[in-house]
Design a protein around this motif. Structure first.
Motif: not given
Length: 253
Positions: A10-27
């Protein structure tokens, strides 16, 4: 397997994309969010923080993932659920999100149709999929190690399943077949940062279905050593930064 996945991958592979998807969802300013294939809650935690007024329901097919995720992100309502048979009434959500889960759906069109059913009219479906296998440097190195460790027939889970949904035209066609209108499609390359290649290899070998083949081989220690050696030769022992490519889709019901 869920604990190893959460600790090492999770920290290496999935976290960077989770942060991106979160910003798109919040918008999108959602009020009721459904997350599919939530895993151990990496994206769920970010959604709760970025959209504190939204009601978040997180689901996964795997009971162990749900158990761990509900501890990690207790602010969400957690349910075990099959994406092709969602246990929610029609029009229950205004946003459905899914991080690297749609490639696991046996029938994507059926699952997408079910997502559309639980969305309000005009609701949004936001998700990502991995790009072509060769665009994920960590997993290319991993597979090279597996081919050395299993010369007679290496496990092919990583290139064929996680990267089995890597044609954006096919994904868009599946969305259209389920009644969605694709509003945005983007290729996105982010950097994964691993402090230890040995730990990352352990994550893949024990925190994914590759684990089954490793356990059945009769010499798990030798497999681990060979894979770590090959990954280190290609990437270095760590810390190491490597590119990973995905596609992001946003579709309207």
């Amino acid at each position: 397997m869920s604990a190893a996945y959460d600790q090492y991958l999770v920290p290496v592979v999935f976290r960077p994309f989770a942060e991106d998807l979160t910003s798109r969802a919040a918008a999108l300013h959602p009020e009721r969010i459904l997350e599919l294939a939530a895993g151990t809650g990496a994206l769920t935690s970010d959604l709760l923080a970025a959209a504190p007024s939204a009601e978040v329901t997180a689901t996964d097919l795997n009971d162990a993932m749900v158990a761990l995720g509900s501890v990690r992100a207790p602010g969400a309502v957690w349910r075990q659920a099959d994406a092709q048979r969602l246990p929610f009434p029609g029009g229950s959500f205004d946003l459905v999100v899914c991080q690297f889960g749609v490639m696991f759906f046996p029938d994507r069109v059926a699952a997408f149709a079910e997502v559309r059913r639980v969305l309000v009219p005009g609701g949004q479906f936001l998700f990502n999929t991995w790009g072509p296998f060769h665009t994920h440097a960590f997993e290319v190195a991993l597979q090279a190690g597996l081919e050395r460790a299993f010369p007679a027939g290496p496990p092919r889970f990583i290139p064929t399943v996680p990267h089995g949904c890597a044609d954006p035209a096919v994904v868009a066609a599946d969305l259209a077949a389920a009644g969605f209108t694709v509003e945005h499609e983007e290729e996105l390359t982010l950097q994964g940062r691993a402090s230890s290649i040995a730990d990352l290899a352990t994550g893949y070998l024990t925190g994914t279905p590759v684990r089954v083949a490793v356990e059945q081989c009769g010499d798990e220690q030798a497999v681990h050593a060979t894979v770590i050696e090959e990954m280190t030769a290609r990437l270095g022992p760590g810390p190491v930064t490597a590119p990973m490519t995905a596609y992001v889709f946003r579709a309207a019901a």
